[in-house]
Design a protein around this motif. Structure first.
Motif, PDB file in Angstrom:
ATOM      1  N   PRO A 193      27.931  45.051 -25.453  1.00 54.98           N
ATOM      2  CA  PRO A 193      28.974  44.363 -24.701  1.00 54.98           C
ATOM      3  C   PRO A 193      28.754  42.843 -24.659  1.00 54.98           C
ATOM      4  N   ASP A 194      27.490  42.392 -24.636  1.00 58.44           N
ATOM      5  CA  ASP A 194      27.267  40.950 -24.545  1.00 58.44           C
ATOM      6  C   ASP A 194      26.821  40.367 -25.885  1.00 58.44           C
ATOM      7  N   GLY A 195      27.018  41.086 -26.968  1.00 55.36           N
ATOM      8  CA  GLY A 195      26.578  40.596 -28.267  1.00 55.36           C
ATOM      9  C   GLY A 195      27.756  40.342 -29.193  1.00 55.36           C
ATOM     10  N   PHE A 196      27.495  40.453 -30.493  1.00 51.76           N
ATOM     11  CA  PHE A 196      28.554  40.173 -31.463  1.00 51.76           C
ATOM     12  C   PHE A 196      29.033  41.483 -32.073  1.00 51.76           C
ATOM     13  N   ASP A 197      30.244  41.452 -32.562  1.00 56.10           N
ATOM     14  CA  ASP A 197      30.788  42.616 -33.246  1.00 56.10           C
ATOM     15  C   ASP A 197      30.131  42.693 -34.614  1.00 56.10           C
ATOM     16  N   CYS A 198      29.656  43.865 -34.977  1.00 58.59           N
ATOM     17  CA  CYS A 198      28.973  43.998 -36.262  1.00 58.59           C
ATOM     18  C   CYS A 198      29.938  43.628 -37.388  1.00 58.59           C
ATOM     19  N   PRO A 199      29.511  42.704 -38.268  1.00 59.70           N
ATOM     20  CA  PRO A 199      30.410  42.320 -39.356  1.00 59.70           C
ATOM     21  C   PRO A 199      30.522  43.391 -40.435  1.00 59.70           C
ATOM     22  N   GLY A 200      29.872  44.536 -40.231  1.00 61.22           N
ATOM     23  CA  GLY A 200      29.861  45.576 -41.259  1.00 61.22           C
ATOM     24  C   GLY A 200      31.194  46.259 -41.456  1.00 61.22           C
ATOM     25  N   CYS A 201      31.628  47.049 -40.478  1.00 66.32           N
ATOM     26  CA  CYS A 201      32.866  47.784 -40.731  1.00 66.32           C
ATOM     27  C   CYS A 201      33.715  47.815 -39.474  1.00 66.32           C
ATOM     28  N   PHE A 230      47.736  30.797 -48.862  1.00 61.54           N
ATOM     29  CA  PHE A 230      46.723  30.815 -47.808  1.00 61.54           C
ATOM     30  C   PHE A 230      46.156  32.228 -47.661  1.00 61.54           C
ATOM     31  N   TYR A 231      45.023  32.450 -48.321  1.00 61.29           N
ATOM     32  CA  TYR A 231      44.399  33.778 -48.346  1.00 61.29           C
ATOM     33  C   TYR A 231      43.540  34.004 -47.094  1.00 61.29           C
ATOM     34  N   THR A 232      43.485  35.247 -46.655  1.00 61.50           N
ATOM     35  CA  THR A 232      42.593  35.617 -45.548  1.00 61.50           C
ATOM     36  C   THR A 232      41.777  36.842 -45.924  1.00 61.50           C
ATOM     37  N   SER A 233      40.487  36.803 -45.669  1.00 60.27           N
ATOM     38  CA  SER A 233      39.653  37.993 -45.771  1.00 60.27           C
ATOM     39  C   SER A 233      39.473  38.525 -44.354  1.00 60.27           C
ATOM     40  N   GLY A 234      39.202  39.808 -44.213  1.00 64.64           N
ATOM     41  CA  GLY A 234      39.307  40.453 -42.898  1.00 64.64           C
ATOM     42  C   GLY A 234      38.159  40.266 -41.938  1.00 64.64           C
ATOM     43  N   ARG A 235      37.326  39.256 -42.172  1.00 59.07           N
ATOM     44  CA  ARG A 235      36.255  39.029 -41.206  1.00 59.07           C
ATOM     45  C   ARG A 235      36.663  37.999 -40.162  1.00 59.07           C
ATOM     46  N   GLY A 262      39.445  61.010 -49.196  1.00 65.24           N
ATOM     47  CA  GLY A 262      39.290  59.772 -49.965  1.00 65.24           C
ATOM     48  C   GLY A 262      38.508  58.696 -49.245  1.00 65.24           C
ATOM     49  N   GLN A 263      37.372  59.077 -48.718  1.00 61.11           N
ATOM     50  CA  GLN A 263      36.591  58.138 -47.937  1.00 61.11           C
ATOM     51  C   GLN A 263      35.117  58.485 -48.067  1.00 61.11           C
ATOM     52  N   ASN A 264      34.261  57.485 -48.060  1.00 60.10           N
ATOM     53  CA  ASN A 264      32.820  57.720 -48.176  1.00 60.10           C
ATOM     54  C   ASN A 264      32.094  57.086 -46.998  1.00 60.10           C
ATOM     55  N   PRO A 265      32.214  57.694 -45.813  1.00 61.06           N
ATOM     56  CA  PRO A 265      31.671  57.047 -44.617  1.00 61.06           C
ATOM     57  C   PRO A 265      30.151  56.894 -44.648  1.00 61.06           C
ATOM     58  N   GLY A 266      29.437  57.741 -45.372  1.00 64.92           N
ATOM     59  CA  GLY A 266      27.976  57.635 -45.405  1.00 64.92           C
ATOM     60  C   GLY A 266      27.544  56.240 -45.816  1.00 64.92           C
ATOM     61  N   THR A 267      28.324  55.623 -46.670  1.00 67.07           N
ATOM     62  CA  THR A 267      28.018  54.273 -47.120  1.00 67.07           C
ATOM     63  C   THR A 267      28.856  53.231 -46.389  1.00 67.07           C
ATOM     64  N   ASN A 268      30.132  53.498 -46.238  1.00 70.03           N
ATOM     65  CA  ASN A 268      31.029  52.428 -45.804  1.00 70.03           C
ATOM     66  C   ASN A 268      31.340  52.406 -44.307  1.00 70.03           C
ATOM     67  N   HIS A 269      31.144  53.531 -43.656  1.00 70.98           N
ATOM     68  CA  HIS A 269      31.348  53.568 -42.206  1.00 70.98           C
ATOM     69  C   HIS A 269      30.282  54.468 -41.602  1.00 70.98           C
ATOM     70  N   PRO A 270      29.008  54.089 -41.750  1.00 68.24           N
ATOM     71  CA  PRO A 270      27.937  55.012 -41.350  1.00 68.24           C
ATOM     72  C   PRO A 270      28.016  55.428 -39.886  1.00 68.24           C
ATOM     73  N   VAL A 314      40.854  54.627 -41.771  1.00 70.17           N
ATOM     74  CA  VAL A 314      39.639  53.907 -41.362  1.00 70.17           C
ATOM     75  C   VAL A 314      39.595  52.567 -42.085  1.00 70.17           C
ATOM     76  N   ARG A 315      39.701  51.511 -41.321  1.00 68.49           N
ATOM     77  CA  ARG A 315      39.856  50.168 -41.892  1.00 68.49           C
ATOM     78  C   ARG A 315      38.567  49.692 -42.535  1.00 68.49           C
ATOM     79  N   GLY A 316      38.731  48.653 -43.326  1.00 67.90           N
ATOM     80  CA  GLY A 316      37.606  48.125 -44.077  1.00 67.90           C
ATOM     81  C   GLY A 316      36.902  47.021 -43.344  1.00 67.90           C
ATOM     82  N   HIS A 317      37.315  45.792 -43.593  1.00 70.28           N
ATOM     83  CA  HIS A 317      36.700  44.638 -42.952  1.00 70.28           C
ATOM     84  C   HIS A 317      36.786  44.778 -41.445  1.00 70.28           C
ATOM     85  N   SER A 318      35.773  44.204 -40.783  1.00 66.10           N
ATOM     86  CA  SER A 318      35.620  44.422 -39.349  1.00 66.10           C
ATOM     87  C   SER A 318      36.795  43.915 -38.523  1.00 66.10           C
ATOM     88  N   ASN A 319      37.573  42.935 -39.013  1.00 66.81           N
ATOM     89  CA  ASN A 319      38.751  42.546 -38.216  1.00 66.81           C
ATOM     90  C   ASN A 319      40.029  42.500 -39.034  1.00 66.81           C
TER      91      ASN A 319
END
Ligand SMILES: Nc1nc2c(c(=O)[nH]1)N[C@H]1C(S)=C(S)[C@@H](COP(=O)(O)OP(=O)(O)OC[C@H]3O[C@@H](n4cnc5c(=O)[nH]c(N)nc54)[C@H](O)[C@@H]3O)O[C@H]1N2
Ligand SMILES: Nc1nc2c(c(=O)[nH]1)N[C@H]1C(S)=C(S)[C@@H](COP(=O)(O)OP(=O)(O)OC[C@H]3O[C@@H](n4cnc5c(=O)[nH]c(N)nc54)[C@H](O)[C@@H]3O)O[C@H]1N2
Ligand SMILES: [Mo]
Length: 764
Positions: free
Chosen positions: A45-53, A150-155, A217-225, A403-408
């Motif tokens: 709650p008082d930290g950062f959102d994991c940039p992973g997934c 103007f491109y945006t990546s989802g982080r 069609g999803q591989n959560p073991g790697t992409n959304h552990p 299940v979304r990809g980039h964290s935001n």
């Protein structure tokens, strides 16, 4: 060359292997101690959102959710290595281009704003003020704002993304190519047509109540552990988990939770999938239609026997449109077609339908295995059709979960990164901020590349990401970037997109999510993000910035904006100094953000209301709407089989990468070590082709547009995958993805349906 790269597979995903790998990454990042300390603050709650997934955080937020790939993402950002001006002075851009993605990012965090110097072919340091002034001058000089992309990546955080879209719309264009165009676009399009909202309808809590979970069609073991933890708990209480994936992915078979001390000590593991089906590439619509066919047949049988109904007739009657059309379409689809296209037998599909029928509450999750095909939108609509049959949406334990990809990535869309913005949003901007908003539809990733290639576009600004490597036809996109008058990359680490400079080019280094962001009063600022379950929560960094010259993304956007459009509409500096002010603007212009600043500071943040989850349908019919098209005429797999020696290739992620960021050369769960140039292939196909395991071949793109596409010298890895379907890693294989091949209705590059053949290497 050694051929020992195919290593021994351990039994379950997660477990000690995951712990070992984390320790290794923390050591390699050069910051084991601060890295470990940083991890303790991820998703707290008082930290950062994991940039992973973008998987959701548990309600009981105090327990540290361990995730191996989250550790890697954090350690990668918290590295002690630096790509300094000295580093750029020591190498020409042409030299840097020879490095792999992995080698390039290994140089660490960017430290200074840099400007490209064509005479020496090097990036030289530049002051922030000079950079902003020059960017502003070139953007003002273009003869139309529609000539800039103007491109945006989802982080990017909600605050950065909102400010960015505000800047760009005041400037005068809706050109917002976005990583989600390559990702979950089809989910947004398909779900909006079916249920009137382009997002998932479930909360994390629903996973505690579902009786069956379909993972397609999803591989959560790697992409959304962290999702595996929720699947594991569901499996342990007896929920059925039906997986549809051409590839046997270990994380979906068995998982040993590193957070479970007893399981770890005993070396135990939990089976995840109760049912594992391996459809052919692109065969999911057929598989799902087959299940619907079995459900409708079971209904007929139940009615004939005078038993209880299987369909949810109340839901169908009160909430749905076009059900009878759908029933007719299903009747018209033969089992033969279904079996041929899906590659599954009728018996398998009927078995899967039984799992569905016997479950009171069903969730369906999916990711890129569904969205990156030619027929993704209709496939997602078919998933919706299937779920409607028993009213599996808008009640506890049931619903849709793309299940979304980039964290935001989801949050960025919510706050306005959209080349086709809804009129209501534009109206709100105009009303609250009093400027004339551009109404013309802008460019997505594909149309932006087209405009950059044909000269219509003359400037490219990238808010994060690695545009040149993430997009198809890598060679053409490099050309497109280097043709620009201006290229600007806001980034944390050097990547290949930075090495295709336009006439004037900048790399602008920003703070990462793990780093402290201070305002003029020395207060630590927080930003916010939205996860796959539409939970919006705060994120504040704890690490010292990688360099004292870094600015936050918000500050960089404000600097460019002030230099380009001036302070007539908003005071950019004031917004950049206090993010609460940006959130006030979001609250005024985006629905669902009432009391944003206050609610953001609650431990778990707040939930953005989802209309479909309340069974309100914002579709043209005002109902949950069935789609009743026929199956695709031909999937990539069917097409490939017609030609001699052709295969359907999908490009997926290894366990050691984050999109174009390669952390290491291992793919532990698939038993591949020290190598990324591999092609996974069915052993029978390998024999028929007349090659040995480990042999190298050129992979040749088979797309009829006269362009030669070759990925040279890839090694065969025999694997449990259907005949005719093969797989390999993105981004190395993007040279084979044709720009001209994209999803119907989504414009998403078909990076999971690429037709290829193999060519033996000439004997040396
Ligand atoms: N560690 C880590 N985490 C990540 C990322 C990362 O690169 N690394 N990337 C993030 C991003 S942006 C995203 S979008 C997500 C991606 O998350 P995923 O969608 O899990 O990513 P992919 O590796 O592309 O895996 C696609 C899966 O779909 C399967 N598949 C391919 N084609 C088909 C098909 O036709 N039918 C079916 N049923 N299955 C198919 C593949 O075999 C594979 O298991 O992960 C996010 N999280
Ligand atoms: N063939 C094929 N192509 C694909 C896919 C596929 O499965 N197959 N997947 C597609 C998908 S799902 C996606 S989402 C796209 C991803 O496309 P992108 O989002 O464009 O690519 P990433 O690799 O995530 O971007 C990595 C770069 O982001 C920068 N970065 C990292 N953190 C930050 C930060 O906090 N701020 C800023 N400003 N920059 C930062 C770093 O410089 C890093 O080099 O690729 C797509 N392309
Ligand atoms: Mo993605």
């Amino acid at each position: 060359m050694a051929t020992g790269f195919i290593g021994k597979k351990s039994s379950a995903a997660g477990g000690w292997g995951a712990l070992k790998s984390c320790g290794k990454r923390l050591l390699e990042s050069g910051s084991p101690l601060s890295g470990a300390r940083t991890m303790l603050k991820a998703n707290q709650p008082d930290g950062f959102d994991c940039p992973g997934c973008a998987w959701g955080d548990p309600e009981h937020g105090s327990s540290f959710e361990f995730c191996e790939n989250g550790v890697k993402a954090v350690a990668w950002e918290a590295t002690e290595k630096r790509a300094t001006p000295e580093f750029f002075a020591a190498h020409t851009v042409a030299e840097l281009r020879q490095l792999t993605d992995y080698e390039l990012e290994l140089n660490g965090r960017l430290t200074h704003p840099m400007r490209y110097d064509g005479a020496s072919d090097r990036y030289l340091p530049v002051s922030w003020d000079d950079a902003f002034a020059e960017i502003g001058a070139i953007l003002q000089d273009l003869d139309s704002p529609n000539r800039a992309e103007f491109y945006t990546s989802g982080r990017a955080s909600n605050e950065a993304a909102y400010l960015y879209q505000l800047f760009v719309r005041i400037y005068g264009t809706n050109n917002f190519p976005d990583c989600s165009n390559m990702c979950h676009e089809a989910s947004g399009v398909g779900l909006r047509q079916s249920i009137g909202v382009g997002k998932g309808t479930v909360l994390l809590e629903d996973f505690e109540e579902a009786d069956a979970i379909f993972v397609v069609g999803q591989n959560p073991g790697t992409n959304h552990p962290r999702m595996l933890g929720d699947l594991r708990r569901a499996a342990m209480r007896g929920a059925r988990i039906a997986v549809f994936n051409p590839v046997r992915e270990r994380g979906l078979e068995r998982f040993s939770d590193p957070q479970d001390k007893i399981e770890m000590i005993r070396g135990g593991s939990q089976n995840i999938a109760s049912h594992y089906y391996q459809p052919r590439l692109g065969g999911d619509m057929a598989a799902v239609r087959g299940m619907s066919k079995a459900v409708l047949a079971a209904e007929d049988a139940a009615v004939a026997a005078g038993g209880p109904s299987i369909l949810d007739h109340v839901f169908l009657a009160e909430h749905c449109a076009d059900f009878e059309d759908y029933r007719a379409a299903v009747d018209a689809t033969s089992w033969e077609e279904i079996e041929d296209q899906s590659g599954l037998t009728r018996a398998q599909i009927e078995e899967a339908a039984d799992v569905y029928i016997n479950a009171e509450r069903v969730i369906c999750t999916w990711a890129m295995g569904v969205t990156q095909h030619l027929h993704s939108v209709v496939t997602i609509r078919e998933i919706a059709n299937f779920m409607f049959l028993r009213g599996n949406v808008g009640r506890p334990g049931a619903g849709f979960c793309p299940v979304r990809g980039h964290s935001n990535v989801q949050g960025d869309r919510t706050v306005g990164i959209n080349e086709k913005p809804p009129a209501s949003f534009l109206d709100a901007l105009e009303r609250e901020l009093g400027f004339e908003v551009p109404r013309e539809e802008g460019h997505n990733v594909l149309s932006a590349i087209g405009a950059m290639l044909d000269g219509t576009a003359q400037a490219f600004i990238g808010l994060g990401g690695n545009f040149a490597r993430a997009t198809p036809d890598s060679a053409l996109v490099s050309k497109a970037l280097s043709r620009q008058r201006l290229t600007v990359h806001i980034a944390t680490k050097p990547n290949h997109s930075h090495l295709m400079p336009g006439a004037t080019s900048f790399i602008l280094p920003c703070l990462g999510r793990t780093e402290i962001d201070l305002n003029s009063k020395g207060q630590s600022r927080i930003v916010s993000v939205e996860d796959s379950m539409s939970m919006v929560h705060g994120s504040g960094g704890i690490n010292r910035p990688a360099s004292r010259h870094l600015l936050s993304e918000v500050a960089i956007i404000a600097g460019m904006a002030a230099a380009t459009v001036g302070n007539g509409v908003v005071d950019w500096n004031a917004l950049a100094d206090d993010y609460d002010r940006i959130r006030d603007l979001i609250e005024k212009t985006v629905p669902g953000f009432e009391d944003y600043n206050e609610r953001l500071r609650k431990p778990r943040g707040f939930h953005l209301r989802n209309s479909a989850a309340h069974r309100e349908w914002n579709t043209p019919a005002g109902k949950a709407t069935f789609a009743s098209g026929a199956l695709p005429e031909e999937t990539v797999h069917q097409k490939a089989r017609k030609g001699d020696g052709r295969f359907a290739l999908q490009t997926f992620r290894s366990h050691d990468q984050y999109n174009t960021t390669v952390y290491g050369l291992d793919d532990r769960y698939r038993g591949v070590y020290g190598e990324r140039q591999v092609i996974f292939i069915n052993p029978a196909d390998l024999r028929e082709f007349g090659a040995e395991a480990g042999e190298r071949v050129d992979v040749v793109g088979e797309y009829n547009d006269g362009i030669e596409r070759i990925a040279p010298a890839f090694r065969f890895v025999p694997y449990d995958i259907p005949r005719g379907s093969v797989a390999g890693y993105y981004p190395e294989l993007n040279v084979l993805v044709p720009l001209g091949s994209f999803g119907e209705g989504s414009d998403t590059p078909t990076s999971k349906s690429i037709m290829v053949s193999f060519r033996k290497l000439e004997a040396a």
